[in-house]
Design a protein around this motif. Structure first.
Motif, PDB file in Angstrom:
ATOM      1  N   PHE A   1       0.813  -1.217   0.000  1.00 17.61           N
ATOM      2  CA  PHE A   1       0.000   0.000   0.000  1.00 17.61           C
ATOM      3  C   PHE A   1       0.851   1.275   0.000  1.00 17.61           C
ATOM      4  N   GLY A   2       2.091   1.161   0.454  1.00 13.33           N
ATOM      5  CA  GLY A   2       2.913   2.352   0.593  1.00 13.33           C
ATOM      6  C   GLY A   2       2.518   3.185   1.797  1.00 13.33           C
ATOM      7  N   CYS A   3       1.816   2.583   2.734  1.00 17.57           N
ATOM      8  CA  CYS A   3       1.405   3.243   3.976  1.00 17.57           C
ATOM      9  C   CYS A   3       2.148   2.592   5.137  1.00 17.57           C
ATOM     10  N   ASP A   4       2.288   3.324   6.237  1.00 18.49           N
ATOM     11  CA  ASP A   4       2.815   2.710   7.441  1.00 18.49           C
ATOM     12  C   ASP A   4       1.816   1.681   7.966  1.00 18.49           C
ATOM     13  N   ILE A   5       2.336   0.651   8.619  1.00 19.14           N
ATOM     14  CA  ILE A   5       1.505  -0.431   9.143  1.00 19.14           C
ATOM     15  C   ILE A   5       1.521  -0.388  10.659  1.00 19.14           C
ATOM     16  N   LEU A   6       0.347  -0.464  11.256  1.00 22.09           N
ATOM     17  CA  LEU A   6       0.207  -0.586  12.703  1.00 22.09           C
ATOM     18  C   LEU A   6      -0.229  -2.011  13.027  1.00 22.09           C
ATOM     19  N   LEU A   7       0.429  -2.601  14.001  1.00 22.71           N
ATOM     20  CA  LEU A   7       0.044  -3.934  14.472  1.00 22.71           C
ATOM     21  C   LEU A   7      -0.386  -3.837  15.926  1.00 22.71           C
ATOM     22  N   GLY A   8      -1.620  -4.231  16.199  1.00 23.81           N
ATOM     23  CA  GLY A   8      -2.141  -4.217  17.553  1.00 23.81           C
ATOM     24  C   GLY A   8      -2.610  -5.600  17.958  1.00 23.81           C
ATOM     25  N   ALA A   9      -1.711  -6.365  18.551  1.00 20.92           N
ATOM     26  CA  ALA A   9      -2.053  -7.741  18.947  1.00 20.92           C
ATOM     27  C   ALA A   9      -1.903  -7.969  20.438  1.00 20.92           C
ATOM     28  N   SER A  10      -1.503  -6.959  21.161  1.00 22.58           N
ATOM     29  CA  SER A  10      -1.102  -7.094  22.556  1.00 22.58           C
ATOM     30  C   SER A  10      -2.167  -7.751  23.431  1.00 22.58           C
ATOM     31  N   ARG A  11      -1.763  -8.841  24.085  1.00 23.22           N
ATOM     32  CA  ARG A  11      -2.563  -9.564  25.080  1.00 23.22           C
ATOM     33  C   ARG A  11      -3.879 -10.124  24.552  1.00 23.22           C
TER      34      ARG A  11
ATOM     35  N   ARG B   1      -0.201 -12.633  29.320  1.00 25.89           N
ATOM     36  CA  ARG B   1       0.167 -12.920  27.931  1.00 25.89           C
ATOM     37  C   ARG B   1       1.275 -11.995  27.431  1.00 25.89           C
ATOM     38  N   VAL B   2       2.077 -11.474  28.336  1.00 33.85           N
ATOM     39  CA  VAL B   2       3.095 -10.497  27.965  1.00 33.85           C
ATOM     40  C   VAL B   2       4.132 -11.099  27.027  1.00 33.85           C
ATOM     41  N   VAL B   3       4.658 -12.269  27.371  1.00 33.95           N
ATOM     42  CA  VAL B   3       5.717 -12.875  26.563  1.00 33.95           C
ATOM     43  C   VAL B   3       5.205 -13.191  25.162  1.00 33.95           C
ATOM     44  N   GLY B   4       4.021 -13.762  25.079  1.00 35.28           N
ATOM     45  CA  GLY B   4       3.436 -14.035  23.774  1.00 35.28           C
ATOM     46  C   GLY B   4       3.223 -12.763  22.976  1.00 35.28           C
ATOM     47  N   SER B   5       2.814 -11.701  23.651  1.00 33.21           N
ATOM     48  CA  SER B   5       2.598 -10.421  22.981  1.00 33.21           C
ATOM     49  C   SER B   5       3.898  -9.855  22.436  1.00 33.21           C
TER      50      SER B   5
ATOM     51  N   GLN C   1      -5.258 -18.369  23.438  1.00 34.26           N
ATOM     52  CA  GLN C   1      -5.703 -19.651  22.896  1.00 34.26           C
ATOM     53  C   GLN C   1      -4.525 -20.483  22.388  1.00 34.26           C
ATOM     54  N   VAL C   2      -3.554 -19.825  21.781  1.00 33.43           N
ATOM     55  CA  VAL C   2      -2.376 -20.549  21.294  1.00 33.43           C
ATOM     56  C   VAL C   2      -1.516 -21.039  22.459  1.00 33.43           C
ATOM     57  N   THR C   3      -1.372 -20.213  23.502  1.00 31.04           N
ATOM     58  CA  THR C   3      -0.461 -20.524  24.609  1.00 31.04           C
ATOM     59  C   THR C   3      -1.169 -21.105  25.828  1.00 31.04           C
ATOM     60  N   HIS C   4      -2.485 -21.279  25.734  1.00 28.78           N
ATOM     61  CA  HIS C   4      -3.285 -21.828  26.833  1.00 28.78           C
ATOM     62  C   HIS C   4      -3.188 -20.953  28.087  1.00 28.78           C
TER      63      HIS C   4
END
Length: 291
Positions: A223-233, A249-253, A239-242
């Motif tokens: 896209f030529g745009c900056d990307i924001l990723l918001g996955a924290s906690r 979920r800090v380490v997974g985040s 579900q992946v880490t049980h």
């Protein structure tokens, strides 16, 4: 936009890979989450008054946040909307209390009136989980403001977005939606260099959808745009880490944040600023080491 977002030399500083290593790598901007809400999924109620929210924001800035994303309405799955008046009453005093911190202040809202009040109070970035769809007046406001805006993909309103989300191909479908929103913004006078895109992790997606989007993040650089990723906690990490407790979920985040940074994310929206910054600084030091 890089003059508006403080903290990094450039939001587009991720260099191409050379011989398996990155040269001239610039770490992503870290966006600290300030939820002035009683019902957000991870920290709802902990910072739901002006004084505790300002104290939390100041701590995030001290921990190394480049941006503070201040929101007064929860957009967790199943959340109800609140009035403009209540949302403004939550966020405006917090923004005013953070103007002296020397960091970019972002307003996390879907409503034009809240955006306007927040900008008047000192916000210089608009983060809309509805990609300027929820409030028809928001598009013209953002265009006239001259400020950068983050457009996020969500399958539906937070109240119902997790009810059986279905895609033909989640990466292709999300990209098609964001491409349409970018085109609309450009037609309204919002230049592409003011636009940030966010694939909307957890917003109308299953675990498999979220993982596919994170893995496919490099595709969004087209896209030529900056990307924001918001996955924290978020729940998919649990579900992946049980791990049922969001606060654990800090380490997974941090793992997701590092993968996102390596995949082209220029802004990482996180609860755990100090831990994320420490991980990024170690990665940067390793990449810069000579051998």
């Amino acid at each position: 936009m890089s003059e508006t977002i403080k903290g990094s030399a450039s939001l587009r500083g991720l260099s191409s890979m050379t011989g398996g290593r990155m040269s001239n790598w610039v770490r992503p901007s870290i966006m600290g989450i300030v939820n002035v809400t009683p019902d957000s999924f991870s920290d709802g109620g902990r910072h739901d008054n002006t004084n505790t929210a300002i104290a939390h924001a100041r701590q995030l800035a001290a921990d190394g946040a480049d941006i503070l994303d201040i929101g007064g309405e929860s957009t967790r799955p199943g959340a109800d909307a609140i009035s403009v008046e209540e949302e403004c009453a939550r966020v405006v005093p917090v923004i005013e209390g953070c103007r002296d911190l020397g960091v970019t202040i972002s307003i996390d809202s879907r409503k034009k009136a809240v955006m306007a009040a927040a900008v008047a109070a000192g916000a210089t970035l608009i983060n809309d989980v509805s990609a300027l769809e929820y409030d028809p007046a928001s598009l013209d406001f953002v265009a006239e403001s001259g400020l950068p805006v983050c457009l996020m993909h969500s399958l539906a309103d937070p109240k119902v977005m997790q009810e059986n989300p279905v895609y033909e191909n989640v990466v292709t479908d999300v990209m098609a939606y964001l491409r349409g929103r970018i085109d609309l913004c450009e037609a309204a006078g919002i230049s592409r260099d003011r636009i940030i895109v966010d694939p909307g992790i957890g917003f109308g997606k299953t675990v498999a959808h979220n993982l596919a989007l994170i893995r496919g993040l490099p595709e969004f650089q087209s896209f030529g745009c900056d990307i924001l990723l918001g996955a924290s906690r978020k729940a998919f990490i649990g579900q992946v880490t049980h791990e049922p407790e969001a606060s654990k979920r800090v380490v997974g985040s941090v793992a997701v944040a590092l993968h996102g940074a390596r995949s082209g994310a220029r802004i990482l929206r996180v609860h755990d600023v100090k831990e994320t910054r420490q991980a990024l600084e170690m990665w940067q030091a390793i990449e810069a080491a000579s051998f």
